[in-house]
Motif scaffolding. Structure first.
Motif, PDB file in Angstrom:
ATOM      1  N   LEU A   1       1.140  -1.362  -0.115  1.00 57.65           N
ATOM      2  CA  LEU A   1       0.357   0.016  -0.069  1.00 57.65           C
ATOM      3  C   LEU A   1       0.467   1.773   0.454  1.00 57.65           C
ATOM      4  N   LYS A   2       2.115   0.839   0.939  1.00 62.07           N
ATOM      5  CA  LYS A   2       3.321   2.221   0.826  1.00 62.07           C
ATOM      6  C   LYS A   2       4.253   2.887  -0.799  1.00 62.07           C
ATOM      7  N   SER A   3       3.569   1.797  -0.985  1.00 65.77           N
ATOM      8  CA  SER A   3       4.141   1.884  -2.477  1.00 65.77           C
ATOM      9  C   SER A   3       3.216   2.398  -3.667  1.00 65.77           C
ATOM     10  N   ILE A   4       1.869   1.977  -3.089  1.00 63.82           N
ATOM     11  CA  ILE A   4       1.398   2.828  -4.501  1.00 63.82           C
ATOM     12  C   ILE A   4       0.510   4.282  -3.733  1.00 63.82           C
ATOM     13  N   GLY A   5       0.844   4.955  -3.114  1.00 59.63           N
ATOM     14  CA  GLY A   5       0.284   5.169  -1.898  1.00 59.63           C
ATOM     15  C   GLY A   5       1.117   6.296  -0.833  1.00 59.63           C
ATOM     16  N   THR A   6       0.025   7.681  -0.514  1.00 61.46           N
ATOM     17  CA  THR A   6      -0.290   7.850   0.588  1.00 61.46           C
ATOM     18  C   THR A   6      -0.225   7.375   1.373  1.00 61.46           C
ATOM     19  N   VAL A   7      -0.071   6.815   1.990  1.00 61.91           N
ATOM     20  CA  VAL A   7      -0.795   5.737   3.773  1.00 61.91           C
ATOM     21  C   VAL A   7      -0.999   7.462   4.810  1.00 61.91           C
TER      22      VAL A   7
ATOM     23  N   ALA B   1       1.828   4.954   9.298  1.00 62.62           N
ATOM     24  CA  ALA B   1       1.718   6.114   8.303  1.00 62.62           C
ATOM     25  C   ALA B   1       2.317   7.332   7.982  1.00 62.62           C
ATOM     26  N   ASP B   2       2.360   7.704   6.767  1.00 61.76           N
ATOM     27  CA  ASP B   2       2.833   8.844   5.881  1.00 61.76           C
ATOM     28  C   ASP B   2       2.897  10.303   6.831  1.00 61.76           C
ATOM     29  N   VAL B   3       1.320   9.860   7.076  1.00 61.87           N
ATOM     30  CA  VAL B   3       0.706  11.428   7.464  1.00 61.87           C
ATOM     31  C   VAL B   3      -0.209  11.117   8.305  1.00 61.87           C
ATOM     32  N   THR B   4      -0.057  11.377   9.516  1.00 61.17           N
ATOM     33  CA  THR B   4      -1.473  11.929  10.703  1.00 61.17           C
ATOM     34  C   THR B   4      -2.187  12.909  10.362  1.00 61.17           C
ATOM     35  N   ILE B   5      -3.307  12.297  10.595  1.00 57.21           N
ATOM     36  CA  ILE B   5      -4.215  13.405  10.484  1.00 57.21           C
ATOM     37  C   ILE B   5      -5.587  13.454  11.728  1.00 57.21           C
ATOM     38  N   ASP B   6      -5.106  14.379  12.864  1.00 57.70           N
ATOM     39  CA  ASP B   6      -6.314  14.201  14.155  1.00 57.70           C
ATOM     40  C   ASP B   6      -7.872  14.528  13.822  1.00 57.70           C
ATOM     41  N   ILE B   7      -8.332  13.444  13.832  1.00 55.72           N
ATOM     42  CA  ILE B   7      -9.829  14.255  13.479  1.00 55.72           C
ATOM     43  C   ILE B   7     -10.965  13.964  14.461  1.00 55.72           C
ATOM     44  N   ASP B   8     -10.378  14.049  16.088  1.00 58.09           N
ATOM     45  CA  ASP B   8     -11.541  14.314  17.699  1.00 58.09           C
ATOM     46  C   ASP B   8     -11.852  15.653  17.011  1.00 58.09           C
ATOM     47  N   GLY B   9     -13.371  15.075  17.285  1.00 58.27           N
ATOM     48  CA  GLY B   9     -15.095  16.161  16.973  1.00 58.27           C
ATOM     49  C   GLY B   9     -14.473  16.746  16.360  1.00 58.27           C
TER      50      GLY B   9
END
Length: 167
Positions: A89-95, A142-150
């Motif tokens: 999955l990391k080889s085909i996209g941004t995780v 993870a390549d990128v982490t997004i906080d989605i709380d709330g």
């Protein structure tokens, strides 16, 4: 097999909003639906029939053969148990790890056992146990982490778009 890095791969706990957010963003490939289609059973029936390790093998096979371009891939929460699948999955996209706090997750989810959730240590695992087991794996891949709380789905989508400069 495609080797496109123009995909976005969403990972995170069950209930984090991977499938919902993917639908809002773009053309989505829902890995859970691919697995269910391959075996013509619900996730829970697959887990019941194959056990957690058998399910992870099926999931690994499906994810390792996934080929996509300009797609949002919403994985199952257990995808991170397979290093082979995550490497592909990391080889085909941004995780992208959709990080949600334990407290938020607890308020979003009903029972785990009806959702088709893989629990490697058996049905006696609590949501807290599952969260603590998977958290380091999500962070690892993870390549990128997004906080989605709330955040609403729309606000989470905006945050993802802003952070990745997509769409």
């Amino acid at each position: 097999m495609s080797n496109n890095l123009d995909n976005i791969v969403l990972i995170g706990m069950p209930g984090a909003g991977k499938s919902t957010l993917g639908v809002v963003l773009a053309k989505i490939i829902d890995a859970d639906l691919l697995i269910q289609s391959k075996l013509d059973k619900t996730l829970q029936k697959i887990i019941d029939a194959c056990g957690p390790d058998g399910f992870i093998e099926v999931e690994n096979e499906v994810l390792c053969t996934l080929s996509a371009s300009r797609a949002i891939v919403a994985t199952g929460g257990s995808a991170v148990y397979s290093d082979e699948a995550m490497s592909h999955l990391k080889s085909i996209g941004t995780v992208v790890y959709l990080r949600v706090s334990y407290e938020e997750l607890e308020s979003r989810l009903g029972g785990l056992h009806e959702r088709g959730v893989v629990m490697k240590n058996g049905m006696g695992m609590s949501l807290r146990d599952l969260y603590e087991e998977r958290l380091p794996l999500y962070e690892k891949y993870a390549d990128v982490t997004i906080d989605i709380d709330g955040l609403s789905v729309r606000d989470a989508a905006r945050r993802l778009v802003d952070q990745l400069s997509i769409l």
